[in-house]
Design a protein around this motif. Structure first.
Motif, PDB file in Angstrom:
ATOM      1  N   LEU A  89      60.158-106.494  -1.942  1.00  0.00           N
ATOM      2  CA  LEU A  89      61.433-107.114  -2.304  1.00  0.00           C
ATOM      3  C   LEU A  89      61.884-106.629  -3.673  1.00  0.00           C
ATOM      4  CD1 LEU A  89      63.639-109.357  -1.821  1.00  0.00           C
ATOM      5  CD2 LEU A  89      62.066-110.946  -2.961  1.00  0.00           C
ATOM      6  N   PRO A 122      64.302-104.926   1.262  1.00  0.00           N
ATOM      7  CA  PRO A 122      65.043-106.182   1.122  1.00  0.00           C
ATOM      8  C   PRO A 122      65.360-106.443  -0.346  1.00  0.00           C
ATOM      9  CG  PRO A 122      63.202-106.465   2.617  1.00  0.00           C
ATOM     10  CD  PRO A 122      63.035-105.104   1.999  1.00  0.00           C
ATOM     11  N   LEU A 147      62.386-118.329  -1.954  1.00  0.00           N
ATOM     12  CA  LEU A 147      61.483-117.370  -1.319  1.00  0.00           C
ATOM     13  C   LEU A 147      60.375-118.055  -0.527  1.00  0.00           C
ATOM     14  CD1 LEU A 147      61.128-114.631  -4.086  1.00  0.00           C
ATOM     15  CD2 LEU A 147      62.547-114.579  -2.020  1.00  0.00           C
ATOM     16  N   VAL A 152      62.243-112.614   3.783  1.00  0.00           N
ATOM     17  CA  VAL A 152      63.034-111.448   3.385  1.00  0.00           C
ATOM     18  C   VAL A 152      62.865-110.284   4.349  1.00  0.00           C
ATOM     19  CG1 VAL A 152      62.996-112.096   0.951  1.00  0.00           C
ATOM     20  CG2 VAL A 152      61.234-110.546   1.849  1.00  0.00           C
ATOM     21  N   MET A 155      65.782-109.402   6.766  1.00  0.00           N
ATOM     22  CA  MET A 155      67.089-108.948   6.302  1.00  0.00           C
ATOM     23  C   MET A 155      67.502-107.665   7.025  1.00  0.00           C
ATOM     24  SD  MET A 155      66.949-109.702   2.189  1.00  0.00           S
ATOM     25  CE  MET A 155      68.627-109.109   1.946  1.00  0.00           C
TER      26      MET A 155
END
Length: 254
Positions: A89, A122, A147, A152, A155
């Motif tokens: 991320l 992401p 989170l 994530v 995505m």
């Protein structure tokens, strides 16, 4: 998760320091950020001068890597050269001041997240909505908690989330809303001045224009003390107008 954190306010900004510290409780965090403020640099990248990555320490604590480039540079360098592990991320922020409406075109913060998105990672941009007195702690705490409930890895490609957090105490937040990017923009003008040698120079000013929009647009959510979460896409083709132009082209004859 392995998280790459960047911003456009510079590596010594309180916003990025607080965010990195908060995320570090549950995640592995790598900070790669501009050496100085690079606000409003948009999605610029450096191609004709070398980029330097310098480790920054306060006392014996390693903060991260300072880069003599833009937020997009930092993300590219962090993902492709500095990190020795796969990044799960990218988070860009916490920015000082909101990034809503047309701001997203100029914002180095948002561009840092979009750079992550176009490199198949992401990505999230996060901003505190007040320029003068940002509540960085509220934004950082929101990100940590968000989170915990948001996967994530789900995505879509080329997509980043643009998060704007009201600059209030965390306990005062009413929740979060999925929002549209508004047409919030600035009515710009230039003030003409003269330097000590008689040469003209210009300083830009602007007045905020917030058109009326429904409750699901970014600035209305933030005004109502909700966190605004807007999905942004790096591929900017206007599909509706694409279809209109296609009809015109198919009917074209010389």
């Amino acid at each position: 998760m392995n998280i790459l954190v960047t911003n456009d306010d510079g590596i010594m900004s309180p916003g990025i320091i607080l965010l990195a510290e908060a995320l570090s409780e549950d995640h592995e965090v790598l900070v790669v950020a501009p050496d100085v403020e690079r606000s409003a640099t948009g999605h610029a990248i450096t191609i004709r001068t070398p980029l330097w990555a310098k480790e920054v320490k306060v006392g014996n604590k390693n903060i991260g890597y300072a880069i003599n480039g833009t937020p997009a540079d930092c993300v590219k360098l962090g993902l492709l050269a500095i990190s020795d592990r796969k990044i799960d991320l990218v988070i860009s922020g916490v920015n000082k001041g909101q990034n809503m409406g047309i701001d997203v075109l100029y914002s180095g913060t948002v561009s840092g997240a979009l750079e992550g998105a176009v490199t198949d990672t992401p990505s999230i941009a996060v901003s505190s909505s007040d320029w003068s007195n940002p509540e960085y702690e509220t934004a950082a705490r929101f990100m940590v908690n968000f989170l915990k409930i948001y996967d994530v890895s789900k995505m879509p490609d080329f997509t980043a989330l643009n998060i704007n957090v009201p600059s209030i105490k965390y306990e005062e937040l009413k929740g979060w809303k999925v929002t549209r990017q508004s047409r919030r923009r600035y009515k710009d003008y230039f003030e003409k001045r003269k330097d000590p040698y008689g040469n003209n120079y210009y300083w830009i000013f602007g007045e905020v224009v917030e058109d009326e929009c429904s409750t699901d647009c970014d600035f209305n959510a933030v005004k109502s003390n909700f966190v605004s979460i807007t999905p942004l896409h790096a591929i900017m083709t206007d599909k509706k107008y694409f279809d209109e132009l296609k009809e015109i082209s198919e009917g074209w004859s010389e």
